[in-house]
Design a protein around this motif. Structure first.
Motif, mmCIF file in Angstrom:
data_model
loop_
_atom_site.group_PDB
_atom_site.id
_atom_site.type_symbol
_atom_site.label_atom_id
_atom_site.label_comp_id
_atom_site.label_asym_id
_atom_site.label_seq_id
_atom_site.Cartn_x
_atom_site.Cartn_y
_atom_site.Cartn_z
ATOM 1 N N ARG A 517 1.151 -0.885 -0.003
ATOM 2 C CA ARG A 517 -0.620 -0.219 0.692
ATOM 3 C C ARG A 517 1.058 0.812 0.382
ATOM 4 O O ARG A 517 0.252 2.191 -0.924
ATOM 5 N N SER A 518 1.792 0.902 1.261
ATOM 6 C CA SER A 518 2.922 1.794 0.547
ATOM 7 C C SER A 518 3.112 2.592 -0.816
ATOM 8 O O SER A 518 3.394 3.656 -1.094
ATOM 9 N N ASN A 519 3.484 1.898 -1.076
ATOM 10 C CA ASN A 519 4.637 1.774 -2.486
ATOM 11 C C ASN A 519 3.349 2.052 -3.585
ATOM 12 O O ASN A 519 3.566 3.347 -4.176
ATOM 13 N N LEU A 520 2.896 2.228 -3.172
ATOM 14 C CA LEU A 520 0.998 2.229 -4.308
ATOM 15 C C LEU A 520 1.192 3.837 -4.647
ATOM 16 O O LEU A 520 1.020 4.806 -5.397
ATOM 17 N N ALA A 521 0.528 3.861 -2.881
ATOM 18 C CA ALA A 521 0.288 5.387 -2.560
ATOM 19 C C ALA A 521 1.471 6.387 -2.972
ATOM 20 O O ALA A 521 1.056 7.731 -3.575
ATOM 21 N N ASP A 522 2.498 5.821 -2.562
ATOM 22 C CA ASP A 522 3.699 6.873 -3.775
ATOM 23 C C ASP A 522 3.916 6.812 -4.819
ATOM 24 O O ASP A 522 3.819 8.358 -5.543
ATOM 25 N N LEU A 523 3.392 5.726 -5.242
ATOM 26 C CA LEU A 523 3.135 6.205 -6.983
ATOM 27 C C LEU A 523 1.990 6.663 -7.538
ATOM 28 O O LEU A 523 2.401 7.901 -8.514
ATOM 29 N N GLY A 524 1.273 6.922 -6.412
ATOM 30 C CA GLY A 524 -0.438 8.098 -7.039
ATOM 31 C C GLY A 524 0.522 9.223 -6.580
ATOM 32 O O GLY A 524 -0.028 10.795 -7.019
ATOM 33 N N ALA A 525 1.340 9.185 -5.829
ATOM 34 C CA ALA A 525 1.520 10.939 -5.340
ATOM 35 C C ALA A 525 2.763 11.712 -6.807
ATOM 36 O O ALA A 525 2.995 12.534 -7.305
ATOM 37 N N MET A 526 3.175 10.192 -7.068
ATOM 38 C CA MET A 526 4.864 10.810 -8.192
ATOM 39 C C MET A 526 3.956 11.053 -8.998
ATOM 40 O O MET A 526 4.344 12.040 -9.537
ATOM 41 N N ALA A 527 3.072 10.170 -9.816
ATOM 42 C CA ALA A 527 2.853 9.801 -11.261
ATOM 43 C C ALA A 527 1.340 9.932 -11.543
ATOM 44 O O ALA A 527 1.589 8.607 -11.954
ATOM 45 N N PRO A 528 1.080 10.147 -10.997
ATOM 46 C CA PRO A 528 -1.750 9.910 -11.134
ATOM 47 C C PRO A 528 -1.555 9.215 -12.463
ATOM 48 O O PRO A 528 -2.495 8.328 -12.543
ATOM 49 N N ALA A 529 -1.195 9.790 -13.568
ATOM 50 C CA ALA A 529 -1.495 9.155 -14.407
ATOM 51 C C ALA A 529 -0.695 7.628 -14.872
ATOM 52 O O ALA A 529 -1.661 6.725 -15.280
ATOM 53 N N LEU A 530 0.154 7.620 -14.491
ATOM 54 C CA LEU A 530 0.663 6.275 -14.476
ATOM 55 C C LEU A 530 0.615 5.371 -13.415
ATOM 56 O O LEU A 530 0.173 4.099 -13.844
ATOM 57 N N ALA A 531 -0.298 5.891 -12.573
ATOM 58 C CA ALA A 531 -1.110 4.807 -11.414
ATOM 59 C C ALA A 531 -1.701 4.524 -12.511
ATOM 60 O O ALA A 531 -2.317 3.474 -11.870
ATOM 61 N N GLN A 532 -3.002 5.754 -12.466
ATOM 62 C CA GLN A 532 -4.016 5.692 -13.276
ATOM 63 C C GLN A 532 -4.198 4.458 -14.518
ATOM 64 O O GLN A 532 -4.905 3.704 -14.446
ATOM 65 N N ALA A 533 -3.125 4.265 -15.159
ATOM 66 C CA ALA A 533 -2.454 3.766 -16.403
ATOM 67 C C ALA A 533 -2.674 1.713 -15.392
ATOM 68 O O ALA A 533 -3.060 0.868 -16.825
ATOM 69 N N LEU A 534 -1.802 2.021 -14.585
ATOM 70 C CA LEU A 534 -1.501 0.590 -14.084
ATOM 71 C C LEU A 534 -2.975 0.282 -13.296
ATOM 72 O O LEU A 534 -3.064 -1.105 -12.501
ATOM 73 N N CYS A 535 -4.404 0.971 -13.312
ATOM 74 C CA CYS A 535 -5.060 0.807 -12.162
ATOM 75 C C CYS A 535 -4.981 -0.008 -10.891
ATOM 76 O O CYS A 535 -5.426 -0.508 -10.340
ATOM 77 N N ALA A 536 -4.449 1.316 -10.814
ATOM 78 C CA ALA A 536 -3.438 1.398 -8.987
ATOM 79 C C ALA A 536 -5.119 1.252 -8.269
ATOM 80 O O ALA A 536 -5.089 -0.013 -6.652
#
Length: 619
Positions: A517-536
């Motif tokens: 969860r911590s890694n996914l949250a960091d991804l969402g804060a860093m690159a929202p569009a990429l997190a969305q592309a990954l369906c995080a």
């Protein structure tokens, strides 16, 4: 003389050097190589001295002014014919303004008889940041250590001594800094007893400066239109080079990157190495991650850590290019984007670039260029490292350990060390002697501190967990690694590697949903569009795959490399922290240099800063 004027004059002389070396006139090229052979090679009596070397001998040349690399290539060509087949040549040179690769290639093209040497040099040569750089050629029979910066500064911090010197720094009247008292004193201070020198100039000021530094100097016949030159030898007391007798053997404990790199650097120098690993295979712990990010968190101000990071990063790229072809199962130089997500980070990155960092090492990019490079929309620009990328660490470990002088023994857990009466080390496994050698290198991360001889080393374990995120059609567009609070790689094997966490309260290596969860949250804060592309948002942390491992750190964040105080023949290479891809190969070279009495690939100041003895008495 002002810095601006000095820079202008140096640029001017560099341009003249390129024009001269690039000339198509055969007679001019012949004169350039002829002068090198007459002044530097014959002036130091190298052919005769090398013919008398014993098998396995070492010889070091120091040079003031690398320039076009002509002197280096000519010395290497002579070494190949005059020296014993297993002897090793160390060539140390300094250069304030190294030529671009295209200019170097144009210059060296004037001497086709040196094509083998110049081609090998150009294959490794690239943009060089300030500091020290190590290159290996001819199966490590020829090593080049190139210091980028002013001659007085770089020679003053040289860790090592030389047997001969090429003093090649333009005429004293045109470039007095290269003939200063500080430079000549540094040359003398870094010489073995009886070290020789040669230079094309016979200027009285140079002769007097050399004599004041402790050299004898005599005039000899010059080359071509130059009537006289100077040559001589160190006359003041200095340490003698230790004579190498017989073979070398060592045991390296730890089958990860630090252990494999240490074994490889020694094997390259003719050592017979036994590499012990407690697991059933190499690279089972931190070096077993599916993808490791190779890039550097650069410092905006001079520091020991900053010097180590930059030198280690460039060195690791050279090692990878030399021994590991790029591919899905090995590594990819896909580039790394370090995003500037806030004003503080942006200012620090601007300061990094202001240090004079070559653009081929790292450059600032805006948001639009960053997004274009990454292949996905990003919220900010940042630093782009074009030569960086991801590495499959097990592939690198296997490539390093595949050297024919390395015997790999897995499933052997070293539990204790003891010294035999003859000084040899015995490695005990379940009370039996598993291996023995005069030299032991401990490279088992935090496990180094479990031996009685190294228990006082303040090593700390830091847990890190990676998250493997299934690639989607949209996420496969990611073309570079993106870093911020976290990092994410382009897909490999159908998954992106995300992370890793930093957990100082280490307990076990179980994969935890909370850290996913911590890694996914960091991804969402860093690159929202990429997190969305990954369906995080739709991913279930409870079912995601991942991997946890232990980083080893020291209190000052520097690696711990060198001899263990009071334990002759016992050395360590550990505490690489999150810099596991850029620390071990360079530190293995530092270790080998100390064992072999050769010039180190880092400044003497940094070699001392890495030494395990710094922790004595609470230091």
């Amino acid at each position: 003389m002002t810095a601006t004027w000095a820079a202008r004059r140096s640029i001017g002389t560099t341009r003249r050097r390129i024009r001269a070396a690039s000339a198509t006139c055969t007679s001019r090229a012949a004169r350039g190589l002829g002068e090198t052979r007459h002044v530097f090679l014959a002036g130091n009596g190298l052919a005769e001295r090398w013919a008398r070397l014993a098998l396995g001998a070492r010889f070091a040349i120091g040079e003031t002014g690398f320039g076009t690399g002509l002197n280096f290539c000519a010395a290497w060509a002579l070494w190949a014919t005059a020296a014993p087949r297993d002897a090793i040549l160390h060539y140390v040179s300094v250069e304030a303004y190294p030529l671009a690769r295209t200019d170097l290639a144009r210059a060296l093209g004037a001497w086709p008889e040196l094509a083998a040497q110049s081609g090998a040099l150009l294959a490794q040569y690239g943009a060089l940041a300030s500091g020290w750089h190590r290159f290996g050629f001819a199966d490590a029979r020829v090593l080049l250590t190139l210091g980028v910066g002013g001659a007085a500064e770089r020679l003053g911090e040289l860790a090592g001594r030389c047997d001969a010197w090429f003093l090649d720094g333009f005429a004293p009247a045109r470039n007095p800094d290269m003939w200063s008292e500080a430079v000549l004193e540094a040359v003398a201070a870094h010489s073995f007893a009886g070290a020789t020198f040669a230079t094309y100039t016979a200027a009285g000021a140079v002769r007097r400066g050399l004599e004041a530094a402790g050299f004898s100097a005599e005039k000899r016949a010059g080359f071509g239109h130059k009537r006289e030159m100077l040559a001589g030898a160190l006359a003041r007391p200095a340490p003698a080079r230790a004579q190498r007798t017989g073979g070398r053997s060592a045991v390296v404990i730890g089958g990860g990157l630090a252990g494999a790199a240490s074994a490889w650097s020694l094997a390259q120098r003719g050592w017979q190495v036994t590499l012990l690993e407690r697991h059933a295979a190499l690279a089972e712990e931190a070096s077993g991650n599916p993808q490791g990010v190779l890039y550097a968190r650069l410092a905006a101000r001079p520091s020991a850590l900053g010097e180590l990071v930059l030198s280690g990063y460039q060195h690791s790229i050279r090692v990878l290019n030399a021994i590991l072809p790029q591919g899905e199962e090995t590594w990819r130089a896909c580039g790394v984007l370090q995003l500037a997500l806030d004003a503080k980070t942006a200012a620090r990155q601007d300061a990094v670039i202001a240090t004079g960092l070559p653009a081929a090492v790292a450059r600032r990019v805006d948001r639009a260029e960053a997004s274009a490079l990454a292949g996905v929309p990003l919220p900010a620009g940042g630093l782009f490292f074009p030569g960086a990328g991801w590495v499959h660490p097990p592939a690198l470990v296997r490539a390093l350990a595949a050297h024919p002088r390395i015997e790999v023994r897995t499933g052997v857990e070293a539990r204790a060390l003891e010294r035999a009466p003859d000084g040899e080390w015995r490695v005990l496994a379940d009370r039996a002697v598993a291996a023995r050698a005069p030299v032991v290198v401990l490279a088992a991360a935090v496990e180094v501190a479990r031996f009685a001889q190294t228990r006082a080393l303040p090593l700390h374990a830091v847990r890190g967990q990676l998250t493997l995120v299934p690639a989607t059609e949209a996420s496969r567009a990611l073309a570079t690694i993106v870093c911020g609070e976290a990092s994410i790689t382009p897909a490999r094997g159908g998954a992106h590697t995300l992370g890793a966490t930093f957990v100082h309260e280490f307990h076990d290596l179980a994969v935890r949903a909370a850290e996913h969860r911590s890694n996914l949250a960091d991804l969402g804060a860093m690159a929202p569009a990429l997190a969305q592309a990954l369906c995080a948002d739709a991913l279930d942390p409870e079912t995601l795959a991942g991997r946890a491992a232990v980083r080893c750190t020291s209190p000052d964040r520097l690696c711990v490399v060198g001899p263990v105080p009071g334990e002759g023949g016992l050395h360590v290479n550990t505490a690489h922290g999150s810099r596991g891809l850029i620390g071990p190969p360079l530190c293995a070279e530092v270790l080998a240099a100390r064992l072999e009495e050769e010039p180190a690939p880092l400044s003497a100041r940094l070699v001392a800063a890495l030494d395990p003895g710094r922790f004595r008495h609470g230091a």
